[in-house]
Design a protein around this motif. Structure first.
Motif: not given
Length: 91
Positions: A59-71
């Motif tokens: 749950q903590r890593s998925l939003p970080a992965c989403w932000r990294a993919a959108r950057t």
């Protein structure tokens, strides 16, 4: 993906390509869902009834992965600056 779908539906073979895309998309989602269920099938809650430790890490890593993919990868963004930034640069 939306641009690809619009371009595909604008082709002369759109009547056959549209349902093929929908079928392939649904089968791909079903395949990924089946693999996830098979991999996580033996994993249950911890002994205390709380979610397992890996659930909170996920749950903590998925939003970080989403932000990294959108950057954007390039340091210079293609978007124009916000009006506030443009206003302050003209002073």
């Amino acid at each position: 993906m939306i641009i690809g779908v619009v371009l595909m539906l604008a082709t002369p073979r759109a009547r056959s390509n549209g349902p093929a895309l929908l079928l392939g998309w649904a089968l791909g989602l079903a395949l990924v869902g089946t693999i996830v269920l098979l991999v996580s099938g033996g994993v249950g809650p911890s002994d205390q009834g709380q979610p397992a430790d890996w659930v909170s890490a996920l749950q903590r890593s998925l939003p970080a992965c989403w932000r990294a993919a959108r950057t954007p990868l390039s340091p210079r963004s293609k978007r124009p600056p916000s009006p506030a930034v443009a206003f302050t640069s003209y002073r």
